[in-house]
Design a protein around this motif. Structure first.
Motif, PDB file in Angstrom:
ATOM      1  N   GLN A 225       0.852  -1.186   0.000  1.00  0.00           N
ATOM      2  CA  GLN A 225       0.000   0.000   0.000  1.00  0.00           C
ATOM      3  C   GLN A 225       0.888   1.237   0.000  1.00  0.00           C
ATOM      4  N   LEU A 226       0.496   2.208  -0.818  1.00  0.00           N
ATOM      5  CA  LEU A 226       1.270   3.444  -0.917  1.00  0.00           C
ATOM      6  C   LEU A 226       0.328   4.623  -0.694  1.00  0.00           C
ATOM      7  N   PRO A 227       0.236   5.111   0.561  1.00  0.00           N
ATOM      8  CA  PRO A 227      -0.625   6.270   0.827  1.00  0.00           C
ATOM      9  C   PRO A 227      -0.002   7.560   0.292  1.00  0.00           C
ATOM     10  N   SER A 248      -0.546  -2.365  -4.232  1.00  0.00           N
ATOM     11  CA  SER A 248       0.325  -3.217  -5.057  1.00  0.00           C
ATOM     12  C   SER A 248       1.089  -2.408  -6.095  1.00  0.00           C
ATOM     13  N   VAL A 249       1.845  -1.454  -5.611  1.00  0.00           N
ATOM     14  CA  VAL A 249       2.681  -0.637  -6.486  1.00  0.00           C
ATOM     15  C   VAL A 249       4.029  -1.336  -6.611  1.00  0.00           C
ATOM     16  N   VAL A 250       4.350  -1.825  -7.801  1.00  0.00           N
ATOM     17  CA  VAL A 250       5.573  -2.593  -7.991  1.00  0.00           C
ATOM     18  C   VAL A 250       6.720  -1.668  -8.377  1.00  0.00           C
ATOM     19  N   ALA A 251       7.931  -2.197  -8.278  1.00  0.00           N
ATOM     20  CA  ALA A 251       9.119  -1.419  -8.627  1.00  0.00           C
ATOM     21  C   ALA A 251       9.084  -1.031 -10.106  1.00  0.00           C
ATOM     22  N   ARG A 252       9.516   0.197 -10.392  1.00  0.00           N
ATOM     23  CA  ARG A 252       9.616   0.748 -11.756  1.00  0.00           C
ATOM     24  C   ARG A 252       8.250   0.933 -12.417  1.00  0.00           C
ATOM     25  N   GLY A 267     -10.069  28.938 -10.943  1.00  0.00           N
ATOM     26  CA  GLY A 267      -8.784  29.626 -11.081  1.00  0.00           C
ATOM     27  C   GLY A 267      -7.642  28.648 -11.193  1.00  0.00           C
ATOM     28  N   ASN A 268      -6.463  29.216 -11.314  1.00  0.00           N
ATOM     29  CA  ASN A 268      -5.265  28.394 -11.452  1.00  0.00           C
ATOM     30  C   ASN A 268      -4.838  27.853 -10.086  1.00  0.00           C
ATOM     31  N   VAL A 269      -4.598  26.567 -10.036  1.00  0.00           N
ATOM     32  CA  VAL A 269      -4.151  25.932  -8.802  1.00  0.00           C
ATOM     33  C   VAL A 269      -2.973  25.022  -9.125  1.00  0.00           C
ATOM     34  N   ALA A 270      -2.159  24.778  -8.117  1.00  0.00           N
ATOM     35  CA  ALA A 270      -1.038  23.842  -8.235  1.00  0.00           C
ATOM     36  C   ALA A 270      -1.379  22.581  -7.471  1.00  0.00           C
ATOM     37  N   VAL A 271      -0.955  21.456  -8.013  1.00  0.00           N
ATOM     38  CA  VAL A 271      -1.216  20.164  -7.386  1.00  0.00           C
ATOM     39  C   VAL A 271       0.081  19.665  -6.751  1.00  0.00           C
ATOM     40  N   GLU A 272       0.003  19.281  -5.473  1.00  0.00           N
ATOM     41  CA  GLU A 272       1.174  18.743  -4.776  1.00  0.00           C
ATOM     42  C   GLU A 272       0.845  17.338  -4.285  1.00  0.00           C
ATOM     43  N   VAL A 273       1.699  16.404  -4.620  1.00  0.00           N
ATOM     44  CA  VAL A 273       1.513  15.002  -4.227  1.00  0.00           C
ATOM     45  C   VAL A 273       2.736  14.566  -3.429  1.00  0.00           C
ATOM     46  N   LYS A 274       2.504  14.048  -2.227  1.00  0.00           N
ATOM     47  CA  LYS A 274       3.593  13.582  -1.373  1.00  0.00           C
ATOM     48  C   LYS A 274       3.294  12.181  -0.862  1.00  0.00           C
ATOM     49  N   PRO A 275       4.272  11.280  -0.898  1.00  0.00           N
ATOM     50  CA  PRO A 275       4.061   9.946  -0.309  1.00  0.00           C
ATOM     51  C   PRO A 275       3.976  10.050   1.214  1.00  0.00           C
ATOM     52  N   ALA A 276       3.110   9.223   1.786  1.00  0.00           N
ATOM     53  CA  ALA A 276       2.939   9.215   3.238  1.00  0.00           C
ATOM     54  C   ALA A 276       3.198   7.834   3.802  1.00  0.00           C
ATOM     55  N   VAL A 277       4.110   7.097   3.163  1.00  0.00           N
ATOM     56  CA  VAL A 277       4.402   5.734   3.574  1.00  0.00           C
ATOM     57  C   VAL A 277       5.554   5.733   4.578  1.00  0.00           C
ATOM     58  N   ASN A 278       5.458   4.831   5.549  1.00  0.00           N
ATOM     59  CA  ASN A 278       6.525   4.687   6.551  1.00  0.00           C
ATOM     60  C   ASN A 278       7.551   3.693   6.029  1.00  0.00           C
ATOM     61  N   VAL A 279       8.603   4.188   5.407  1.00  0.00           N
ATOM     62  CA  VAL A 279       9.596   3.310   4.767  1.00  0.00           C
ATOM     63  C   VAL A 279      10.416   2.513   5.783  1.00  0.00           C
ATOM     64  N   PHE A 280      10.304   2.829   7.079  1.00  0.00           N
ATOM     65  CA  PHE A 280      11.043   2.078   8.094  1.00  0.00           C
ATOM     66  C   PHE A 280      10.263   0.852   8.579  1.00  0.00           C
ATOM     67  N   ASP A 281       9.050   0.670   8.069  1.00  0.00           N
ATOM     68  CA  ASP A 281       8.232  -0.489   8.418  1.00  0.00           C
ATOM     69  C   ASP A 281       8.447  -1.554   7.338  1.00  0.00           C
ATOM     70  N   SER A 282       9.102  -2.644   7.676  1.00  0.00           N
ATOM     71  CA  SER A 282       9.432  -3.676   6.688  1.00  0.00           C
ATOM     72  C   SER A 282       8.209  -4.370   6.122  1.00  0.00           C
ATOM     73  N   ALA A 283       7.057  -4.286   6.824  1.00  0.00           N
ATOM     74  CA  ALA A 283       5.853  -4.996   6.373  1.00  0.00           C
ATOM     75  C   ALA A 283       5.206  -4.336   5.164  1.00  0.00           C
ATOM     76  N   ILE A 284       5.612  -3.142   4.789  1.00  0.00           N
ATOM     77  CA  ILE A 284       4.944  -2.445   3.678  1.00  0.00           C
ATOM     78  C   ILE A 284       5.462  -2.889   2.322  1.00  0.00           C
ATOM     79  N   TYR A 285       6.610  -3.572   2.298  1.00  0.00           N
ATOM     80  CA  TYR A 285       7.267  -3.861   1.013  1.00  0.00           C
ATOM     81  C   TYR A 285       6.759  -5.162   0.418  1.00  0.00           C
ATOM     82  N   LEU A 286       6.574  -5.140  -0.898  1.00  0.00           N
ATOM     83  CA  LEU A 286       6.255  -6.355  -1.626  1.00  0.00           C
ATOM     84  C   LEU A 286       7.437  -7.303  -1.604  1.00  0.00           C
ATOM     85  N   ARG A 287       7.185  -8.567  -1.457  1.00  0.00           N
ATOM     86  CA  ARG A 287       8.258  -9.566  -1.421  1.00  0.00           C
ATOM     87  C   ARG A 287       8.406 -10.239  -2.775  1.00  0.00           C
TER      88      ARG A 287
END
Length: 287
Positions: A225-227, A248-252, A267-287
């Protein structure tokens, strides 16, 4: 006749000689004993006096200097704790703006200025003395994140929300495992947002604001999961926020994302997208 050996308390010749010698010299022995005690007393007095003088003015000076040097080289506990404790989070101004179906959304940008500490926050927003439902968020080292709340059922004239922290838990990034947290996170958060477009989509008498972009996962890591935190900004100020979780966001991978905003955005607006994933949690990664 009574023989000498039969006399009571008989003394031998040597004992009689020693007794005679002692009687003749006992005064001299007493004088010599006094002299010996006097000499011993003088020796002890000299030794104690020398010890005091030596401790005060001779070797004691060097020993005290060495002790002070040893103590001076020790780590000060207060300074050590200050250098190895997390600094306070930096909280931005809390904002309120229209959400969906006449409700209100709240947001406050919060920055974690610490290089080796992650922060887990439980928070609420307080409006007119009432608290919203509690939410939680994770701030990675050196990360700025939007702490948001969606769907407050209040009137548009309510007072500005106030962010209130319920609990704050710090987690230190161990240096023996991760020597450079910034590079470590950058390697896993190599995400880019490309081809951002915004369009107006008519729906009956209303219109929706549609945002489209391509999320490119340039890292060698996949995520179950990639919030994402998505915000619309005008002149740098947040005017709307959304949270989206991709699965299920895979590499590349490059993935097209479409978002619809139900607020009246013009009117004109800017869009900002930031990942909110905890990369220090090993359970988030696909194996």
């Amino acid at each position: 006749l009574i023989m000498p050996e039969e006399l009571p308390n008989s003394l031998t010749e040597h004992q009689l000689l020693f007794g005679g010698w002692f009687i003749r010299h006992k005064i001299m022995l007493a004088e010599n004993g006094k002299r010996a005690l006097f000499i011993l007393m003088l020796g002890l007095l000299f030794y104690s006096t020398y010890g005091l003088l030596d401790g005060a003015f001779i070797t004691g000076v060097t020993e005290r200097a060495r002790t002070a040097a040893l103590v001076g080289g020790l780590i000060n506990r207060s300074d050590f704790e200050a250098r190895n404790s997390p600094g306070p989070l930096i909280f931005g101004e809390s904002k309120s703006f229209p959400g969906v179906a006449g409700k209100l959304d709240f947001a406050s940008e919060t920055t974690n200025p610490n290089r080796r500490w992650s922060a887990k926050i439980n928070y609420v927003f307080t409006v007119d003395g009432a608290d919203t439902r509690a939410r939680s968020a994770m701030l990675l080292p050196l990360q700025t994140k939007i702490l948001g709340f969606f769907g407050y059922e209040g009137n548009a004239g309510a007072s500005l929300p106030v962010l209130k922290i319920i609990s704050l838990d710090w987690a230190r990034i161990p240096p023996h495992q991760i020597s450079d947290p910034e590079s470590w996170m950058a390697e896993r958060l190599a995400l880019t947002v490309e081809d951002i477009t915004t369009t107006i989509v008519p729906v009956g008498s209303k219109r929706l604001f549609k945002t489209s972009f391509v999320l490119a996962n340039n890292s060698a890591y996949g995520y179950w999961q990639l919030p994402l935190d998505i915000s619309l900004r005008r002149a740098g100020e947040i005017i709307a926020i959304q949270e989206l979780t991709l699965t299920s966001v895979v590499a590349r991978e490059r993935r097209l994302v479409d978002l619809y905003w139900f607020q009246d955005i013009a009117g004109n607006v800017a869009v900002e997208v930031k990942p909110a994933v905890n990369v220090f949690d090993s359970a988030i990664y696909l194996r």
